[in-house]
Design a protein around this motif. Structure first.
Motif, PDB file in Angstrom:
ATOM      1  N   ASN A 129       0.837  -1.203   0.000  1.00  0.00           N
ATOM      2  CA  ASN A 129       0.000   0.000   0.000  1.00  0.00           C
ATOM      3  C   ASN A 129       0.873   1.255   0.000  1.00  0.00           C
ATOM      4  O   ASN A 129       1.738   1.410  -0.836  1.00  0.00           O
ATOM      5  CB  ASN A 129      -0.961  -0.041   1.175  1.00  0.00           C
ATOM      6  N   VAL A 130       0.665   2.108   0.966  1.00  0.00           N
ATOM      7  CA  VAL A 130       1.400   3.381   1.003  1.00  0.00           C
ATOM      8  C   VAL A 130       2.880   3.139   1.304  1.00  0.00           C
ATOM      9  O   VAL A 130       3.231   2.347   2.175  1.00  0.00           O
ATOM     10  CB  VAL A 130       0.804   4.319   2.063  1.00  0.00           C
ATOM     11  N   MET A 131       3.732   3.837   0.562  1.00  0.00           N
ATOM     12  CA  MET A 131       5.169   3.835   0.828  1.00  0.00           C
ATOM     13  C   MET A 131       5.577   5.268   1.160  1.00  0.00           C
ATOM     14  O   MET A 131       5.077   6.215   0.541  1.00  0.00           O
ATOM     15  CB  MET A 131       5.964   3.303  -0.363  1.00  0.00           C
ATOM     16  N   SER A 132       6.477   5.400   2.121  1.00  0.00           N
ATOM     17  CA  SER A 132       6.811   6.739   2.611  1.00  0.00           C
ATOM     18  C   SER A 132       8.300   6.851   2.924  1.00  0.00           C
ATOM     19  O   SER A 132       8.992   5.849   3.105  1.00  0.00           O
ATOM     20  CB  SER A 132       6.030   7.052   3.890  1.00  0.00           C
ATOM     21  N   TRP A 133       8.723   8.110   3.010  1.00  0.00           N
ATOM     22  CA  TRP A 133      10.052   8.428   3.521  1.00  0.00           C
ATOM     23  C   TRP A 133       9.876   9.307   4.761  1.00  0.00           C
ATOM     24  O   TRP A 133       9.104  10.280   4.737  1.00  0.00           O
ATOM     25  CB  TRP A 133      10.878   9.176   2.484  1.00  0.00           C
ATOM     26  N   TYR A 134      10.596   8.944   5.804  1.00  0.00           N
ATOM     27  CA  TYR A 134      10.668   9.743   7.017  1.00  0.00           C
ATOM     28  C   TYR A 134      12.127  10.150   7.222  1.00  0.00           C
ATOM     29  O   TYR A 134      13.034   9.568   6.629  1.00  0.00           O
ATOM     30  CB  TYR A 134      10.207   8.924   8.231  1.00  0.00           C
ATOM     31  N   ARG A 135      12.329  11.144   8.073  1.00  0.00           N
ATOM     32  CA  ARG A 135      13.704  11.505   8.417  1.00  0.00           C
ATOM     33  C   ARG A 135      13.768  11.917   9.883  1.00  0.00           C
ATOM     34  O   ARG A 135      12.786  12.373  10.463  1.00  0.00           O
ATOM     35  CB  ARG A 135      14.238  12.627   7.529  1.00  0.00           C
ATOM     36  N   GLN A 136      14.969  11.711  10.424  1.00  0.00           N
ATOM     37  CA  GLN A 136      15.196  12.080  11.815  1.00  0.00           C
ATOM     38  C   GLN A 136      16.556  12.734  11.934  1.00  0.00           C
ATOM     39  O   GLN A 136      17.590  12.104  11.679  1.00  0.00           O
ATOM     40  CB  GLN A 136      15.110  10.853  12.725  1.00  0.00           C
ATOM     41  N   GLU A 176      12.542  14.574  16.545  1.00  0.00           N
ATOM     42  CA  GLU A 176      11.715  13.387  16.356  1.00  0.00           C
ATOM     43  C   GLU A 176      11.667  13.012  14.875  1.00  0.00           C
ATOM     44  O   GLU A 176      11.840  13.852  13.992  1.00  0.00           O
ATOM     45  CB  GLU A 176      10.296  13.642  16.885  1.00  0.00           C
ATOM     46  N   ARG A 177      11.388  11.742  14.629  1.00  0.00           N
ATOM     47  CA  ARG A 177      11.224  11.285  13.262  1.00  0.00           C
ATOM     48  C   ARG A 177       9.984  11.930  12.654  1.00  0.00           C
ATOM     49  O   ARG A 177       8.926  11.987  13.307  1.00  0.00           O
ATOM     50  CB  ARG A 177      11.101   9.758  13.224  1.00  0.00           C
ATOM     51  N   ALA A 178      10.098  12.409  11.426  1.00  0.00           N
ATOM     52  CA  ALA A 178       9.001  13.134  10.806  1.00  0.00           C
ATOM     53  C   ALA A 178       8.816  12.689   9.360  1.00  0.00           C
ATOM     54  O   ALA A 178       9.790  12.321   8.677  1.00  0.00           O
ATOM     55  CB  ALA A 178       9.265  14.636  10.860  1.00  0.00           C
ATOM     56  N   LEU A 179       7.564  12.752   8.902  1.00  0.00           N
ATOM     57  CA  LEU A 179       7.249  12.375   7.532  1.00  0.00           C
ATOM     58  C   LEU A 179       7.842  13.379   6.552  1.00  0.00           C
ATOM     59  O   LEU A 179       7.701  14.592   6.726  1.00  0.00           O
ATOM     60  CB  LEU A 179       5.741  12.312   7.345  1.00  0.00           C
ATOM     61  N   VAL A 180       8.465  12.856   5.500  1.00  0.00           N
ATOM     62  CA  VAL A 180       8.985  13.697   4.419  1.00  0.00           C
ATOM     63  C   VAL A 180       8.026  13.669   3.237  1.00  0.00           C
ATOM     64  O   VAL A 180       7.627  14.708   2.720  1.00  0.00           O
ATOM     65  CB  VAL A 180      10.375  13.204   3.965  1.00  0.00           C
ATOM     66  N   ALA A 181       7.661  12.456   2.809  1.00  0.00           N
ATOM     67  CA  ALA A 181       6.763  12.309   1.670  1.00  0.00           C
ATOM     68  C   ALA A 181       6.171  10.915   1.675  1.00  0.00           C
ATOM     69  O   ALA A 181       6.782   9.979   2.204  1.00  0.00           O
ATOM     70  CB  ALA A 181       7.503  12.557   0.359  1.00  0.00           C
ATOM     71  N   SER A 182       5.002  10.778   1.074  1.00  0.00           N
ATOM     72  CA  SER A 182       4.363   9.473   0.963  1.00  0.00           C
ATOM     73  C   SER A 182       3.693   9.355  -0.395  1.00  0.00           C
ATOM     74  O   SER A 182       3.366  10.369  -1.035  1.00  0.00           O
ATOM     75  CB  SER A 182       3.347   9.259   2.078  1.00  0.00           C
ATOM     76  N   ILE A 183       3.461   8.112  -0.822  1.00  0.00           N
ATOM     77  CA  ILE A 183       2.834   7.853  -2.112  1.00  0.00           C
ATOM     78  C   ILE A 183       1.989   6.590  -2.014  1.00  0.00           C
ATOM     79  O   ILE A 183       2.424   5.582  -1.462  1.00  0.00           O
ATOM     80  CB  ILE A 183       3.895   7.735  -3.233  1.00  0.00           C
ATOM     81  N   ASP A 192      18.385  19.672   5.633  1.00  0.00           N
ATOM     82  CA  ASP A 192      17.876  18.368   5.195  1.00  0.00           C
ATOM     83  C   ASP A 192      18.734  17.224   5.738  1.00  0.00           C
ATOM     84  O   ASP A 192      18.386  16.052   5.567  1.00  0.00           O
ATOM     85  CB  ASP A 192      17.858  18.289   3.665  1.00  0.00           C
ATOM     86  N   THR A 193      19.847  17.554   6.378  1.00  0.00           N
ATOM     87  CA  THR A 193      20.716  16.529   6.956  1.00  0.00           C
ATOM     88  C   THR A 193      19.967  15.728   8.004  1.00  0.00           C
ATOM     89  O   THR A 193      19.398  16.292   8.943  1.00  0.00           O
ATOM     90  CB  THR A 193      21.959  17.172   7.581  1.00  0.00           C
ATOM     91  N   ALA A 194      19.938  14.415   7.828  1.00  0.00           N
ATOM     92  CA  ALA A 194      19.196  13.533   8.728  1.00  0.00           C
ATOM     93  C   ALA A 194      19.421  12.087   8.297  1.00  0.00           C
ATOM     94  O   ALA A 194      19.980  11.822   7.228  1.00  0.00           O
ATOM     95  CB  ALA A 194      17.706  13.860   8.689  1.00  0.00           C
ATOM     96  N   VAL A 195      18.946  11.178   9.125  1.00  0.00           N
ATOM     97  CA  VAL A 195      18.838   9.787   8.707  1.00  0.00           C
ATOM     98  C   VAL A 195      17.466   9.615   8.061  1.00  0.00           C
ATOM     99  O   VAL A 195      16.446   9.995   8.653  1.00  0.00           O
ATOM    100  CB  VAL A 195      18.984   8.812   9.893  1.00  0.00           C
ATOM    101  N   ARG A 204      16.289   0.274   7.686  1.00  0.00           N
ATOM    102  CA  ARG A 204      17.255   0.580   8.736  1.00  0.00           C
ATOM    103  C   ARG A 204      17.699   2.033   8.713  1.00  0.00           C
ATOM    104  O   ARG A 204      18.291   2.518   9.673  1.00  0.00           O
ATOM    105  CB  ARG A 204      18.472  -0.328   8.605  1.00  0.00           C
ATOM    106  N   GLY A 205      17.439   2.716   7.615  1.00  0.00           N
ATOM    107  CA  GLY A 205      17.820   4.120   7.519  1.00  0.00           C
ATOM    108  C   GLY A 205      19.113   4.331   6.768  1.00  0.00           C
ATOM    109  O   GLY A 205      20.002   3.473   6.778  1.00  0.00           O
ATOM    110  N   THR A 206      19.220   5.494   6.131  1.00  0.00           N
ATOM    111  CA  THR A 206      20.444   5.865   5.426  1.00  0.00           C
ATOM    112  C   THR A 206      20.749   7.332   5.735  1.00  0.00           C
ATOM    113  O   THR A 206      19.855   8.172   5.725  1.00  0.00           O
ATOM    114  CB  THR A 206      20.305   5.633   3.908  1.00  0.00           C
ATOM    115  N   GLN A 207      21.998   7.607   6.036  1.00  0.00           N
ATOM    116  CA  GLN A 207      22.399   8.959   6.422  1.00  0.00           C
ATOM    117  C   GLN A 207      22.533   9.847   5.192  1.00  0.00           C
ATOM    118  O   GLN A 207      23.191   9.476   4.215  1.00  0.00           O
ATOM    119  CB  GLN A 207      23.728   8.918   7.172  1.00  0.00           C
ATOM    120  N   VAL A 208      21.924  11.013   5.254  1.00  0.00           N
ATOM    121  CA  VAL A 208      22.083  12.037   4.227  1.00  0.00           C
ATOM    122  C   VAL A 208      22.678  13.267   4.903  1.00  0.00           C
ATOM    123  O   VAL A 208      22.115  13.782   5.877  1.00  0.00           O
ATOM    124  CB  VAL A 208      20.750  12.396   3.556  1.00  0.00           C
ATOM    125  N   THR A 209      23.808  13.715   4.387  1.00  0.00           N
ATOM    126  CA  THR A 209      24.485  14.887   4.947  1.00  0.00           C
ATOM    127  C   THR A 209      24.674  15.925   3.863  1.00  0.00           C
ATOM    128  O   THR A 209      25.218  15.625   2.799  1.00  0.00           O
ATOM    129  CB  THR A 209      25.847  14.506   5.536  1.00  0.00           C
TER     130      THR A 209
END
Length: 121
Positions: free
Chosen positions: A32-39, A44-51, A89-92, A113-118
């Motif tokens: 169903n829905v797939m999303s990206w969150y970031r922390q 706190e972890r927060a929604l970035v986008a969903s589809i 935008d730096t976050a996991v 598991r998450g991926t770091q974006v710096t």
């Protein structure tokens, strides 16, 4: 066993671009829905986008006009194209998906598991 595996370049300069990918594997009857969150650190972890499976999208105000979420249903994969990236935008970044593993089971939420974006110069 359902797994979500993220991938993508981790370091980008301000104003640059990068694309994150997340592939779902294992027993998947319905995705169903797939999303990206970031922390970010101390936040706190927060929604970035969903589809949705039909392609309807939703974005956090902070990324509207800069990020684009898309998915390939044949590959059970969701993407996040990040343009005009900012230091804030730096976050996991975590992939999230609502999956029904078999026809007789209910929908459950799975996380990568998450991926770091710096973003830094």
């Amino acid at each position: 066993q359902v797994q979500l595996v993220e991938s993508g370049v981790g370091l980008v300069q301000p104003g640059g671009s990068l694309r994150l990918s997340c592939a779902a594997s294992g027993s998947i009857f319905r995705l169903n829905v797939m999303s990206w969150y970031r922390q970010a650190p101390t936040k706190e972890r927060a929604l970035v986008a969903s589809i949705t499976s039909g392609g309807s999208t939703n974005y956090a105000d902070s990324v509207k006009g800069r990020f684009t979420i898309s998915r390939d249903n044949a590959k059970n994969t969701v993407y996040l194209q990040m343009n005009s990236v900012k230091p804030e935008d730096t976050a996991v970044y975590y992939c999230n998906a609502e999956i029904q593993p078999w026809s007789w089971t209910r929908v459950s939420v799975y996380w990568g598991r998450g991926t770091q974006v710096t973003c830094s110069s």
